[in-house]
Design a protein around this motif. Structure first.
Motif, short mmCIF file in Angstrom:
data_model
loop_
_atom_site.label_atom_id
_atom_site.label_comp_id
_atom_site.label_asym_id
_atom_site.label_seq_id
_atom_site.Cartn_x
_atom_site.Cartn_y
_atom_site.Cartn_z
N GLU A 87 -10.40 -6.86 2.50
CA GLU A 87 -9.03 -7.35 2.38
C GLU A 87 -8.87 -8.74 2.99
O GLU A 87 -7.77 -9.14 3.38
CB GLU A 87 -8.06 -6.36 3.06
CG GLU A 87 -8.04 -5.01 2.37
CD GLU A 87 -7.09 -4.02 3.01
OE1 GLU A 87 -6.63 -4.29 4.15
OE2 GLU A 87 -6.80 -2.99 2.39
N PHE A 90 -2.50 -3.76 -0.45
CA PHE A 90 -3.87 -3.34 -0.77
C PHE A 90 -4.60 -4.43 -1.55
O PHE A 90 -3.99 -5.32 -2.15
CB PHE A 90 -3.90 -1.99 -1.51
CG PHE A 90 -3.38 -1.96 -2.92
CD1 PHE A 90 -4.01 -2.62 -3.96
CD2 PHE A 90 -2.27 -1.18 -3.24
CE1 PHE A 90 -3.57 -2.54 -5.26
CE2 PHE A 90 -1.80 -1.08 -4.54
CZ PHE A 90 -2.45 -1.78 -5.55
N SER A 107 0.82 -1.22 0.00
CA SER A 107 0.00 0.00 0.00
C SER A 107 0.84 1.26 0.00
O SER A 107 0.35 2.33 -0.34
CB SER A 107 -0.92 0.00 1.22
OG SER A 107 -1.82 -1.07 1.16
N ALA A 132 -2.05 5.27 -0.55
CA ALA A 132 -2.66 3.99 -0.91
C ALA A 132 -3.75 4.20 -1.96
O ALA A 132 -3.92 3.38 -2.87
CB ALA A 132 -3.24 3.32 0.32
#
Length: 315
Positions: free
Chosen positions: A263, A244, A197, A207
């Motif tokens: 995530e 990410f 990120s 990010a």
């Protein structure tokens, strides 16, 4: 008749250094079962799906990193994944660190048909990062230390009733990746990634910026080659380092038809009609009518920026 490939983009949440291959394979099988229940026939997992993103760790002795590499595929620890795919009649693609019998190291991905047979292999070509420990970086990115650049090119295979290609992570940022496959008529590109990120060389890139560039690269590749692109993340915080997400599927017109909004482990299932690639390939991106290769020489003649070719008028 439409040519539908119902694909599952199988995002993986973080994999810690302490996690075993068996734990990861169990998670991958669970995602495969979820995908099957939602009607998927083809599941795509991320880059380096079996391990943590180990290139963030520096080992002075290069051989210490071999613990993260697969000596055979399938091997004893990955065979259950192949067995489950065959039992469910599911095709799949996933990335892993490959150690060849000759002792070569690659960041690789494979295509596996519904019978559990490997029918295609790709080795990552555009390796980012650096070779030696860099104290100026916020974190290390040592792919150039642990992998060789891929040596198989960008092939396309007849697979699941269409023309399939593979790419890995940083490859998605390079238009040549998609165009070489596009010139083979590719109808779906599958790619996995593990993307930090934070930019280790820039405090200003957020990010959100990195997610923007990710989407931009994938959507442009899809649109400019009139192909489906399935981009699958390993996401979340691995041993204090954040990756990410942004797992998505882009249609041949460049539009995102689905994106994972978390995530963790999860599947994004979408029916992709390969015939949707035909309009773009027959019109604005009909390469045989519109490309002018006589003017593209610099693309293969130079790897870096050189002198401009233009001259003052009348010179």
């Amino acid at each position: 008749m439409p040519r539908i490939v119902t694909v599952a983009a199988a995002q993986l949440g973080p994999i810690q250094k302490a996690h075993s291959r068996r734990q990861v394979i169990d998670r991958m099988i669970a995602l495969m079962e979820q995908a099957k229940a939602q009607g998927a026939t083809f599941i795509v997992y991320p880059e380096l799906a079996l391990t943590t993103f180990f290139p963030r760790w520096y080992s002075e002795d290069r051989a210490e990193a071999d613990q993260w590499f697969e000596h055979s595929m399938p091997g004893p620890e990955t065979q259950p994944l192949f067995d489950k795919a065959k039992a469910l009649g599911m095709a799949m693609s996933f990335g892993y660190a490959e150690l060849t019998p000759e002792g070569r190291h690659f960041n690789s991905s494979i295509l596996v048909d519904r019978g559990g047979r490997i029918v295609g292999k790709y080795r990552k070509i555009h390796l980012p990062g650096h070779v030696e420990f860099d104290p100026e970086r916020a974190h290390q990115h040592l792919e150039k230390r642990y992998f060789e650049p891929g040596d198989l090119g960008f092939p396309v295979w007849e697979f699941e009733g269409g023309l399939m290609g593979m790419a890995i992570c940083n490859d998605r940022r390079w238009p040549e990746t998609y165009r070489v496959m596009g010139l083979q008529g590719v109808e779906m590109v599958v790619l996995g990634y593990n993307t930090p990120s934070a930019n280790s060389q820039s405090k200003n890139e957020t990010a959100a910026d990195r997610l923007f560039h990710h989407r931009l690269s994938v959507q442009a590749g899809a649109y400019q080659n009139s192909t489906w692109v399935v981009a699958v993340a390993k996401a979340g915080t691995e041993d204090g380092h954040h990756l990410f997400g942004g797992t998505l599927i882009a249609a041949p017109d460049g539009k995102i038809v689905g994106e994972v909004q978390h995530e963790e482990d999860g599947v994004l299932v979408h029916p992709c009609d390969l015939d949707d690639t035909r309009f773009g390939k027959a019109t604005i991106f009909d390469f045989i009518r519109h490309r002018r290769v006589e003017h593209y020489g610099l693309i293969t003649e130079r790897t870096g920026v050189g002198a401009p070719l233009g001259k003052p008028e009348g010179a």
